[in-house]
Design a protein around this motif. Structure first.
Motif, mmCIF file in Angstrom:
data_model
loop_
_atom_site.group_PDB
_atom_site.id
_atom_site.type_symbol
_atom_site.label_atom_id
_atom_site.label_comp_id
_atom_site.label_asym_id
_atom_site.label_seq_id
_atom_site.Cartn_x
_atom_site.Cartn_y
_atom_site.Cartn_z
ATOM 1 N N HIS A 163 0.716 -1.247 -0.027
ATOM 2 C CA HIS A 163 -0.119 -0.012 0.213
ATOM 3 C C HIS A 163 0.823 1.191 -0.155
ATOM 4 O O HIS A 163 0.325 2.415 0.133
ATOM 5 N N PHE A 172 -1.834 5.723 0.474
ATOM 6 C CA PHE A 172 -2.224 4.296 0.900
ATOM 7 C C PHE A 172 -3.808 4.308 0.751
ATOM 8 O O PHE A 172 -4.461 3.378 0.499
ATOM 9 N N ALA A 174 -7.921 0.903 0.758
ATOM 10 C CA ALA A 174 -6.599 0.735 0.407
ATOM 11 C C ALA A 174 -6.046 -0.120 -0.462
ATOM 12 O O ALA A 174 -6.834 -1.119 -0.513
ATOM 13 N N TYR A 175 -4.701 0.038 -0.666
ATOM 14 C CA TYR A 175 -4.108 -0.818 -1.697
ATOM 15 C C TYR A 175 -3.669 -2.178 -0.889
ATOM 16 O O TYR A 175 -3.102 -2.099 0.052
ATOM 17 N N TYR A 235 -4.684 -4.597 0.966
ATOM 18 C CA TYR A 235 -4.762 -4.977 2.482
ATOM 19 C C TYR A 235 -6.382 -5.279 2.860
ATOM 20 O O TYR A 235 -7.192 -5.136 2.244
ATOM 21 N N GLY A 280 -2.434 -4.588 -4.379
ATOM 22 C CA GLY A 280 -1.555 -3.848 -3.943
ATOM 23 C C GLY A 280 -0.415 -3.642 -4.809
ATOM 24 O O GLY A 280 -0.347 -4.111 -6.046
#
Length: 385
Positions: free
Chosen positions: A59, A85, A114-115, A117, A125
């Motif tokens: 992230h 993020f 978020a990326y 996660y 991600g």
């Protein structure tokens, strides 16, 4: 393309996955130039979340735009960008009020995206060769061309703004005395942010000597090793009745110094309430606490049934008695990243000293293991695809 894929507790692998594509006219795709391993990734890596095998981690991402959706107006191919993020839409009530960490549109049923996660939406991600950035006009922060300040700019995705956020939550001002618990990357950035804001005295609590040395060298912080005695008493011995402000940069997987150790890192020593309670003791009456350290509503590896449900034994009576205020929650990166970028460009800030390793993406499994073991000298790892 190659990417870091979660396989199960304490195991990641670099595997071939599908390349991202433009899915919405507001998307861009970037070629990753730097992506970082974060302490928050370790919660998933250790099996302490509901993360399922197959997640592509990452992230904290920056790179160069390679594809642009037809509705994107402020970016073009070749632009160098760093992505917060937080994935945020830019137009919900929370986003309009600056709370981009709590966007209500990007992850239905949950405030915030978020990326890479768990529970933070469908966004793959960036510990990979490429990344899709949704709502790109809003989420991508443009950077100067070239490769100057690459390490520092990569930290704008998370840890530099998050460290700054911790000091904002605690309302740190010039002349304040500050105690930061945790000398991992976010704690070091919180101490550095306190220095940049003009704090008069900074104390940082940890047990890893190399991290404490970094804080002393770059943040003018007084190192406090909690293995050498009660950190609260150590700080009070040096500063009298307590400090003005405190920051929790540890979160729920905190080590209790009163529990005996069995090895370098022993989960049996965990006490998810110990840092907050120590902060309450450390900060003076009417002082303020900032808590950017991660706490979760469910912890499958918790030390007890109560903590497994996200419930921890906070000394709320003492907090009330001392009239302290506190702020919590993940960082709204966009609230700070533009100003911090400009401080880096102007030479007023250079957080790159926190970076200990820059390695090829293929070395991610080894670096995850070293970072998770809190090995000496492993502070912040950057991956180069």
């Amino acid at each position: 393309m190659n990417a870091v894929v979660y396989k199960g507790p304490h195991e990641v692998a670099v595997e071939e996955v599908d390349e991202p594509e433009i899915e919405h006219p507001n998307d861009v795709v970037i070629d990753i130039t730097t992506t970082c391993i974060c302490g928050s990734d370790l919660h998933m890596y250790e099996g302490r979340t509901a993360a399922e095998p197959g997640i592509v981690f990452g992230h904290e991402n920056m790179g160069v735009v390679s594809e642009v959706g037809e509705a994107v107006s402020s970016l073009e191919v070749g632009d160098r960008v760093v992505a917060p993020f937080n994935v945020a839409c830019g137009h919900c009530e929370n986003c309009e009020n600056g709370y981009t960490g709590f966007c209500t549109n990007v992850n239905p049923g949950f405030a915030g995206g978020a990326y890479g996660y768990v529970a933070m939406g469908p966004y793959k991600g960036g510990q990979a060769e490429k990344l899709r950035i949704p709502y790109a006009d809003f989420n991508a922060l443009k950077l100067p061309e070239g490769d100057a300040h690459e390490d520092s700019f990569s930290l704008l995705a998370d840890i530099f703004p998050t460290g700054w956020h911790g000091t904002e939550l605690a309302n740190v001002e010039a002349g304040d005395s500050v105690a930061v618990y945790g000398a991992g990357p976010v704690g070091l950035m919180a101490a550095y942010s306190a220095k940049l804001k003009g704090a008069s005295d900074i104390y940082i609590v940890d047990r890893v000597p190399s991290r404490l040395e970094l804080a002393e060298e770059h943040c003018d912080a007084t190192p406090i090793n909690f293995e050498e005695g009660d950190p609260v008493e150590q700080i009070k011995d040096l500063h009298g009745g307590g400090v003005d402000k405190g920051v929790d940069a540890v979160g729920y997987q905190a080590v209790d110094p009163d529990k005996e150790a069995d090895g370098a890192y022993d989960p049996a020593r965990e006490n998810p309430a110990v840092v907050i309670n120590n902060l309450i003791r450390t900060v003076r009456p009417t002082g303020e606490l900032g808590i950017p350290g991660l706490y979760v509503p469910e912890d499958p590896g918790a030390p007890d049934d109560m903590a497994a449900q996200g419930r921890i034994g906070i000394d709320f009576g003492l907090l009330f008695e001392k009239g302290q205020a506190l702020g919590t929650g993940q960082c709204n990166v966009k609230e700070y990243n533009r100003e911090l970028r400009d401080m880096i460009i102007a030479g007023r800030a250079d957080p790159s000293w926190v970076v200990s390793h820059r390695v090829d993406l293929e070395e991610a499994p080894e670096m995850y293991e070293a970072f998770d073991n809190r090995e000496e000298g492993v502070t912040k790892v950057l991956l180069d695809p």
